[in-house]
Design an enzyme around this catalytic site. Structure first.
Site, short mmCIF file in Angstrom:
data_model
loop_
_atom_site.label_atom_id
_atom_site.label_comp_id
_atom_site.label_asym_id
_atom_site.label_seq_id
_atom_site.Cartn_x
_atom_site.Cartn_y
_atom_site.Cartn_z
N ASP A 67 0.39 3.78 1.66
CA ASP A 67 0.32 4.39 2.99
C ASP A 67 1.72 4.69 3.55
O ASP A 67 2.59 3.81 3.57
CB ASP A 67 -0.43 3.42 3.92
CG ASP A 67 -0.84 4.09 5.23
OD1 ASP A 67 0.05 4.63 5.93
OD2 ASP A 67 -2.04 4.05 5.56
N ARG A 94 2.78 4.91 6.38
CA ARG A 94 3.15 4.20 7.61
C ARG A 94 3.64 2.77 7.35
O ARG A 94 3.99 2.06 8.29
CB ARG A 94 1.93 4.14 8.54
CG ARG A 94 1.43 5.51 8.95
CD ARG A 94 0.06 5.43 9.59
NE ARG A 94 -0.95 4.93 8.64
CZ ARG A 94 -2.23 4.72 8.95
NH1 ARG A 94 -2.64 4.95 10.19
NH2 ARG A 94 -3.08 4.28 8.04
N CYS A 141 0.84 -1.19 0.00
CA CYS A 141 0.00 0.00 0.00
C CYS A 141 0.89 1.25 0.00
O CYS A 141 1.99 1.25 0.55
CB CYS A 141 -0.91 0.00 1.23
SG CYS A 141 -2.06 1.40 1.24
N CYS A 160 -6.31 0.37 6.85
CA CYS A 160 -5.98 0.89 5.52
C CYS A 160 -7.08 1.86 5.06
O CYS A 160 -8.25 1.50 5.01
CB CYS A 160 -5.84 -0.27 4.53
SG CYS A 160 -5.47 0.27 2.85
N HIS A 198 -2.49 -4.03 5.08
CA HIS A 198 -2.21 -3.61 6.46
C HIS A 198 -3.49 -3.22 7.20
O HIS A 198 -4.52 -2.95 6.59
CB HIS A 198 -1.21 -2.44 6.46
CG HIS A 198 -1.75 -1.16 5.87
ND1 HIS A 198 -2.21 -0.13 6.65
CD2 HIS A 198 -1.93 -0.77 4.59
CE1 HIS A 198 -2.61 0.86 5.85
NE2 HIS A 198 -2.45 0.49 4.61
ZN LIG Z 1 -3.43 1.23 2.94
#
Ligand SMILES: [Zn+2]
Length: 213
Positions: A44, A46, A42, A100, A97
């Site tokens: 993302d 993080r 992803c 998300c 994750h």
């Molecule tokens: Zn995500």
């Protein structure tokens, strides 16, 4: 300090530290790459693939997009083609994750109003509709985790059916596929599914990956 100035300064420090630790690192990296793993994760911020696996530059070939989707006609296909045909990676990891945002958006009955994002999330919305009986009784956080896991499994199934991957397996050079989930709360990766089942996963034994199960 301006944030971009900070990034540039941090980059200089990083390059100096690495050169001091390993004087030939950048020369070696300049000569070429031979990563053993294609990581599809992803976007993302993080879930930074290299950091969570303690991987060095040159070890992971990485493609990230919202909610780790492999879709027909998007750039993931060119990444896959290059990773399999040229780099001949031994493993492909699809990593979802917890919490998300892409999965949360796909669970919502409303579209996001962002046309590219909505188009990208459509396969996950279809997955949501196909598993409504499983998802509906769950509390919201568990529902997001469950749909993330279903999405990872769906991406692995899709990859396993791709002619590109079938051909690589017929030629005995096929990558092993690993579906994983990353827990933001603990920083730990967990393997959900592997294809073909029972295949070797030597890269994980030799890496710093922490498997909770
Ligand atoms: Zn995500």
């Amino acid at each position: 300090m301006d944030f971009i100035d900070r990034l540039l300064l941090e980059n200089r420090a990083w390059a100096q530290e690495n050169r001091a630790y390993d004087p030939e690192l950048f020369e070696r990296l300049s000569a070429g790459q031979s990563p053993r793993v294609l990581w599809i994760g992803c976007a993302d911020s993080r879930v930074p693939a290299e950091q969570i696996c303690n991987a060095e530059p040159g070890e992971l070939f990485v493609h990230r997009n919202i909610a780790n989707v492999v879709a027909e006609g998007d750039s993931s296909r060119s990444v896959l083609e290059y990773a399999i045909e040229v780099l001949q990676v031994e493993h492909i990891v699809v990593c979802g994750h917890h919490r998300c945002g892409g999965i949360q958006a796909a669970l919502s009955p409303q579209q996001t109003g962002l046309p590219h994002v909505d188009r990208h999330l459509e396969p996950i919305r279809q997955l949501r509709d196909a598993h409504v009986d499983t998802l509906h009784p769950l509390a919201e956080r568990d529902r997001v985790t469950m749909l993330s896991e279903l999405n990872v499994r769906a991406q692995i199934e899709l990859l396993a059916r791709l002619p590109l991957i079938k051909k690589a397996h017929e030629e005995q050079r096929g990558p092993t596929l690993h579906g994983m989930m990353y827990a933001l709360e603990s920083g730990q990766l967990r393997e959900l599914v592997r294809w073909p089942p029972g295949s070797a996963h030597s890269f994980m034994a030799s890496s710093a990956m922490a498997l909770s199960e």
